[in-house]
Motif scaffolding. Structure first.
Motif, PDB file in Angstrom:
ATOM      1  N   PRO A   1       0.919  -1.023  -0.432  1.00  0.00           N
ATOM      2  CA  PRO A   1      -0.171  -0.467  -0.580  1.00  0.00           C
ATOM      3  C   PRO A   1       0.950   1.463   0.014  1.00  0.00           C
ATOM      4  N   ALA A   2       0.428   2.777  -0.737  1.00  0.00           N
ATOM      5  CA  ALA A   2       1.268   2.778  -1.372  1.00  0.00           C
ATOM      6  C   ALA A   2       1.432   4.208   0.345  1.00  0.00           C
ATOM      7  N   TRP A   3       0.461   4.073   1.418  1.00  0.00           N
ATOM      8  CA  TRP A   3       0.700   5.508   2.871  1.00  0.00           C
ATOM      9  C   TRP A   3       2.024   4.186   3.237  1.00  0.00           C
ATOM     10  N   THR A   4       1.895   3.004   3.229  1.00  0.00           N
ATOM     11  CA  THR A   4       3.444   2.789   4.342  1.00  0.00           C
ATOM     12  C   THR A   4       4.590   2.976   3.945  1.00  0.00           C
ATOM     13  N   ILE A   5       4.435   3.665   2.837  1.00  0.00           N
ATOM     14  CA  ILE A   5       6.248   3.600   2.540  1.00  0.00           C
ATOM     15  C   ILE A   5       6.109   5.073   2.700  1.00  0.00           C
ATOM     16  N   VAL A   6       5.292   5.850   3.238  1.00  0.00           N
ATOM     17  CA  VAL A   6       6.116   7.771   2.888  1.00  0.00           C
ATOM     18  C   VAL A   6       6.957   7.533   4.247  1.00  0.00           C
ATOM     19  N   ASP A   7       6.714   6.972   5.047  1.00  0.00           N
ATOM     20  CA  ASP A   7       8.385   7.474   6.476  1.00  0.00           C
ATOM     21  C   ASP A   7       8.875   7.370   5.949  1.00  0.00           C
ATOM     22  N   TYR A   8       9.503   5.911   4.999  1.00  0.00           N
ATOM     23  CA  TYR A   8      10.766   5.746   3.842  1.00  0.00           C
ATOM     24  C   TYR A   8      10.724   6.838   3.174  1.00  0.00           C
ATOM     25  N   MET A   9       9.986   7.974   2.646  1.00  0.00           N
ATOM     26  CA  MET A   9      10.420   8.609   0.940  1.00  0.00           C
ATOM     27  C   MET A   9      10.478  10.620   2.262  1.00  0.00           C
ATOM     28  N   LYS A  10      10.029   9.779   3.857  1.00  0.00           N
ATOM     29  CA  LYS A  10      10.132  11.344   4.471  1.00  0.00           C
ATOM     30  C   LYS A  10      11.983  11.415   4.760  1.00  0.00           C
ATOM     31  N   LEU A  11      13.060  10.311   4.714  1.00  0.00           N
ATOM     32  CA  LEU A  11      14.050  10.472   5.239  1.00  0.00           C
ATOM     33  C   LEU A  11      15.140  11.201   4.616  1.00  0.00           C
ATOM     34  N   PRO A  12      15.979  12.324   5.208  1.00  0.00           N
ATOM     35  CA  PRO A  12      16.743  12.653   4.456  1.00  0.00           C
ATOM     36  C   PRO A  12      17.637  12.117   3.435  1.00  0.00           C
ATOM     37  N   LYS A  13      17.452  13.203   2.432  1.00  0.00           N
ATOM     38  CA  LYS A  13      17.686  12.475   1.066  1.00  0.00           C
ATOM     39  C   LYS A  13      19.824  11.776   1.251  1.00  0.00           C
ATOM     40  N   SER A  14      20.178  12.518   1.816  1.00  0.00           N
ATOM     41  CA  SER A  14      21.560  11.714   2.063  1.00  0.00           C
ATOM     42  C   SER A  14      21.140  10.539   3.207  1.00  0.00           C
ATOM     43  N   GLN A  15      20.045   9.734   3.159  1.00  0.00           N
ATOM     44  CA  GLN A  15      20.116   8.531   3.764  1.00  0.00           C
ATOM     45  C   GLN A  15      18.929   7.775   2.773  1.00  0.00           C
TER      46      GLN A  15
ATOM     47  N   ASN B   1     -21.847  20.753 -10.430  1.00  0.00           N
ATOM     48  CA  ASN B   1     -23.492  21.362 -10.606  1.00  0.00           C
ATOM     49  C   ASN B   1     -23.440  21.284  -8.966  1.00  0.00           C
ATOM     50  N   LYS B   2     -23.156  21.275  -8.176  1.00  0.00           N
ATOM     51  CA  LYS B   2     -23.333  21.654  -6.980  1.00  0.00           C
ATOM     52  C   LYS B   2     -21.978  22.601  -6.080  1.00  0.00           C
ATOM     53  N   ALA B   3     -22.575  22.935  -5.208  1.00  0.00           N
ATOM     54  CA  ALA B   3     -21.951  24.274  -3.815  1.00  0.00           C
ATOM     55  C   ALA B   3     -20.766  23.319  -3.476  1.00  0.00           C
ATOM     56  N   VAL B   4     -18.976  23.537  -3.166  1.00  0.00           N
ATOM     57  CA  VAL B   4     -18.027  22.669  -2.568  1.00  0.00           C
ATOM     58  C   VAL B   4     -17.983  22.764  -1.649  1.00  0.00           C
ATOM     59  N   THR B   5     -18.031  22.250  -0.376  1.00  0.00           N
ATOM     60  CA  THR B   5     -17.607  22.494   0.734  1.00  0.00           C
ATOM     61  C   THR B   5     -16.506  22.256   1.227  1.00  0.00           C
ATOM     62  N   GLY B   6     -15.890  20.513   1.124  1.00  0.00           N
ATOM     63  CA  GLY B   6     -14.768  20.491   1.067  1.00  0.00           C
ATOM     64  C   GLY B   6     -13.176  19.683  -0.347  1.00  0.00           C
ATOM     65  N   ILE B   7     -12.705  20.099  -0.215  1.00  0.00           N
ATOM     66  CA  ILE B   7     -11.343  19.738  -0.861  1.00  0.00           C
ATOM     67  C   ILE B   7     -10.694  18.915  -0.315  1.00  0.00           C
ATOM     68  N   ARG B   8     -10.560  18.034  -1.527  1.00  0.00           N
ATOM     69  CA  ARG B   8      -9.179  16.695  -0.412  1.00  0.00           C
ATOM     70  C   ARG B   8      -8.619  15.711  -1.777  1.00  0.00           C
ATOM     71  N   LEU B   9      -7.008  16.158  -1.784  1.00  0.00           N
ATOM     72  CA  LEU B   9      -6.552  15.308  -2.236  1.00  0.00           C
ATOM     73  C   LEU B   9      -5.646  13.943  -1.888  1.00  0.00           C
ATOM     74  N   ASP B  10      -5.825  12.802  -3.015  1.00  0.00           N
ATOM     75  CA  ASP B  10      -5.216  11.984  -2.845  1.00  0.00           C
ATOM     76  C   ASP B  10      -5.980  10.679  -1.418  1.00  0.00           C
ATOM     77  N   PRO B  11      -7.608  11.312  -1.355  1.00  0.00           N
ATOM     78  CA  PRO B  11      -8.219  11.440  -0.386  1.00  0.00           C
ATOM     79  C   PRO B  11      -7.959   9.144  -0.085  1.00  0.00           C
ATOM     80  N   PHE B  12      -7.796   8.130  -0.733  1.00  0.00           N
ATOM     81  CA  PHE B  12      -7.235   7.030   0.039  1.00  0.00           C
ATOM     82  C   PHE B  12      -6.386   6.952  -0.418  1.00  0.00           C
ATOM     83  N   ARG B  13      -5.082   7.852   0.077  1.00  0.00           N
ATOM     84  CA  ARG B  13      -3.670   7.853   0.136  1.00  0.00           C
ATOM     85  C   ARG B  13      -2.606   7.042  -0.905  1.00  0.00           C
ATOM     86  N   GLU B  14      -3.527   7.060  -1.613  1.00  0.00           N
ATOM     87  CA  GLU B  14      -2.164   6.030  -3.042  1.00  0.00           C
ATOM     88  C   GLU B  14      -1.318   6.457  -3.541  1.00  0.00           C
TER      89      GLU B  14
END
Length: 787
Positions: free
Chosen positions: A474-488, A728-741
């Protein structure tokens, strides 16, 4: 000449794969979406631009006949092997390289690649022993080569270089020829728990018995390939193997009360099993659930009464790249079949009483599920058996693998232990496909083995139980690794020994990337077809990364170079930010703008700004006749205008009425705009890795909608992007990548919940434009006629 070209090609391959070559690094476009042509090796007659094997693809083969004896008291394995090596290459060979992996445990012949270390806060006796062993006297481990001869018995010269051995041929081996030779060897079996490594024994002090995993145990021929030549990189314990396919005939002599599980099919069950065990095995071959072939009671009894006799087990395996086996009197053994395309695959498990509560219930079922699922996503499993062995380990070989998962003494276990056990069984059994069948070079590109297998492991776990807590995929499980400093961090396309974060880089990130391709970028149908095509093309062959990349594009019709470039060659994370939101509605009754009076100058004659050399020479060449000189009927006002024969006054002006290009909306058109809301979203690519933009809209009535914008939105500006949406309807909220994919590392900039007040814009009907080619410009001809 061919050898020189081969060396150059290999250098280009190695250096090219290591670089993400940018066309214009200072530009905000033209880099991330540039093709990989400057990075991938040039297609040739061995490997085509489509990613398929070429018309002259070749690979070597080696068949083995091995006889060995396990000395339980002396913890020693002695063997003799006859190798039949086929030179299918177009090259003349003067030597053959073999791998001596057991030298990993020798303090004299190991790869001698040492990691840094510092003074510990505390130290165990085992740590001290290892440190002293590094520079101490010969510890006795590693392969002891007793003799190497050709088939006639003539000695062959050989050289051992750490974990590799070169056997020099007395006569060059020409293309199309084969060479038979024999090696006699022995080695001291290491305590795998103490010394580490994949092969060895585990001693159970409470009953004095050992469990043997005999792996990487015989001198094995290295791969000689079109893209690299000999793959004789040293074995450091991390990068695994590149091996040649062949047929194996193996006999192993072990204590008579041992049970042996092995690569291949046993040729003499009737001689090594009791009549009751043989009857249970035959029953298991038609069972609907696992049947105990060697029971818990039999295994427990064998632990207490060690035999002093021996038995010889005989196994054969065809078209495999390696051979491993296990032996112990502790084993319970169960099995059942799994049908794959109408073919019966015998699925079996071997485990001690310490794992009974988990392995009896789950292991063989997991083996069967894995074989069935991997076959659906790749190619039908081609071998007759698949086996799981509990050995407090995690390692794979053809048709057999070693896993972990033991219970508490009362038979209970934690959920983490159960899920870990299921995950490792699926993973290691899955390795039958990658790399045992689709035979990539693990020593160089670990991710082609571990990453691809981890991806299909994830698919298999998902089909085991919808609630299975998969840790990789799952994409969300790699996030902590991708956050590491580029030196690592380092790119996926990195040699295995250079990787710092080995698990995330070689296993998780490539698996995640493939899952993103399947679910977010390509879609399941396109991805699954292309992935199966890759497995079909390269089954029982030696693929490279370029073969995978090219096949996935060739079979799907998708240009994925931007994804390979970013996810596999780069280290930038995904971080797409929603920076601003603008809202507007339409004013449908706006007044039509009045026509405008525009003052213009007369257009000057359209003549070249510079009298170039070609025109000058054409005028001077008396052989050239210009058409308008020969046929004066082709002359007009502008021919004369260009030559000053029609007057041109640069100060003269004229006025034209410029009508608006729009008109009032019709009632039907007004209805189209009625109730519409227009949203302009501005994004920025803060992470650097381009990715599709997935937008979830929440409307005023509580409903939601998903829009998916392909990654190509970043093609002309890799840093920022804007997009207008009509709702066609008024929007009250917007979210990017809602499924963390997409593995977005910063979700705090993905949300917009405070909608701005809407602005208004005027809406009109579009007038039909002038036909293409209709007269435009100031029209000096027309102005001249007004005189």
């Amino acid at each position: 000449m061919r050898q020189f070209l081969l060396v150059v090609a290999c250098l280009l391959t190695v250096t090219g794969y290591a670089q993400d070559i940018q066309n214009n690094p200072a530009s905000n476009h033209g880099n991330k979406f540039e093709q990989l042509g400057t990075i991938l090796p040039t297609p040739n007659e061995y490997r085509t631009a489509s990613g398929a094997p070429g018309p002259k693809y070749w690979q070597q083969r080696c068949d083995y006949v091995i006889r060995c004896t396990l000395d339980e008291n002396g913890q020693k394995l002695t063997g003799s092997e006859t190798l039949n090596y086929f030179n299918n290459s177009p090259d003349v060979l003067t030597y053959i390289w073999l791998q001596l992996d057991e030298n990993e445990h020798s303090n004299k012949d190991n790869a001698n690649y040492q990691d840094q270390n510092v003074m510990p806060a505390m130290m165990t006796d085992r740590t001290l022993a290892k440190m002293e062993d590094q520079n101490g006297p010969d510890n006795g481990f590693g392969h002891k080569i007793r003799s190497i001869t050709d088939i006639s018995g003539k000695a062959l010269p050989y050289t051992i270089n750490k974990t590799m051995m070169r056997v020099d041929l007395l006569t060059p081996l020409k293309p199309g020829q084969r060479f038979q030779f024999k090696i006699d060897w022995s080695y001291k079996i290491p305590d795998r728990v103490t010394l580490g490594g994949r092969g060895g024994y585990e001693l159970f002090p409470e009953d004095g018995n050992s469990l043997y995993t005999i792996t990487q145990w015989y001198p094995r021929v290295c791969v000689y390939s079109d893209f690299q030549g000999w793959q004789n990189h040293q074995f450091t314990g991390r990068g695994e193997f590149a091996l040649t396919f062949g047929n194996f005939d193996v006999q192993m002599t072990v204590p008579a009360d041992h049970i042996v599980g092995s690569t291949g099919e046993c040729q003499n069950y009737a001689q090594v099993l009791t009549p009751a065990q043989l009857a249970r095995y035959q029953k298991a071959t038609n069972a609907k659930e696992p049947v105990e072939i060697v029971t818990l009671e039999e295994a427990t009894a064998a632990e207490k009464n060690k035999s002093t006799k021996t038995k010889t087990w005989h196994f054969k395996a065809d078209n495999v790249r390696d051979f491993a086996w296990t032996s112990s009197r502790k084993y319970i053994w169960d099995g059942m079949p799994q049908l794959v395309n109408g073919k019966k695959i015998m699925c079996m498990s071997f485990y001690g009483k310490e794992a009974y509560g988990l392995y009896r219930k789950f292991s063989t079922r997991a083996v069967a599920h894995t074989i069935k699922t991997y076959s659906a996503f790749t190619i039908p499993y081609p071998y007759p058996v698949a086996q799981s062995v509990e050995a407090a380990n995690g390692m794979e070989y053809p048709m057999i693998c070693f896993n972990y998962g033991r219970t508490e003494k009362d038979g209970t276990y934690s959920e983490a232990t159960k899920n870990g056990m299921l995950g490792v069984v699926i993973h290691e059994v899955g390795h039958n496909f990658f790399p045992m069948i689709v035979n990539s070079d693990e020593r160089q590109w670990t991710w082609m083995d571990e990453g691809l297998n981890t991806f299909v492991q994830y698919l298999t776990e998902e089909l085991w139980d919808n609630k299975f807590p998969s840790k990789r995929g799952p994409a969300w499980t790699i996030v902590d690794y991708m956050k590491l400093p580029k030196s690592q961090l380092e790119p996926i396309m990195t040699n295995s020994e250079n990787i710092v974060q080995f698990g995330p880089n070689a296993y998780a990130k490539p698996a995640t990337g493939l899952n993103i391709l399947r679910e977010t970028i390509m879609g399941r149908n396109l991805f699954d077809f292309a992935f199966k095509e890759y497995a079909r093309r390269w089954a029982f062959k030696h693929p490279t990364p370029a073969d995978l990349f090219r096949t996935m594009e060739d079979a799907s019709g998708e240009d994925l170079d931007w994804f390979w470039r970013g996810w596999f060659y780069g280290i930038n994370p995904v971080d797409i930010s929603l920076d601003s939101v603008k809202v507007a509605t339409a004013e449908v009754n706006g007044m039509i703008p009045p026509a405008k009076s525009v003052t213009r100058k007369i257009d000057a004659p359209m003549v070249p700004e510079f009298d170039d050399l070609s025109k000058i020479r054409n005028r001077e060449d008396r052989k050239i006749a210009f058409y308008t000189d020969e046929d004066t009927g082709a002359r007009d006002f502008y021919w004369r205008y260009a030559r000053g024969q029609e007057p041109y006054d640069s100060t003269k002006t004229f006025t034209v009425e410029q009508a608006p290009g729009v008109e009032a909306l019709t009632p039907d058109a007004k209805q189209q705009f009625a109730g519409k809301y227009f949203y302009e979203l501005d994004f920025s690519n803060k992470g650097g890795m381009v990715m599709p933009i997935i937008i979830e809209w929440t409307f005023s009535d509580g409903t939601r909608q998903i829009d998916r914008i392909p990654a190509q939105i970043w093609r002309h500006n890799e840093n920022t992007a804007s997009k207008v949406f009509v709702k066609n309807k008024a929007v009250t909220g917007i979210r990017l990548d809602p499924f963390r994919e997409t593995a977005d590392i910063d979700e705090s900039n993905n949300v917009w919940n405070q909608m701005p007040a809407p602005t208004r814009f005027k809406a009109f009907a579009q007038k039909t434009g002038a036909a293409r080619g209709q007269s435009t410009g100031s029209n000096p001809m027309q102005q001249a006629q007004k005189k």
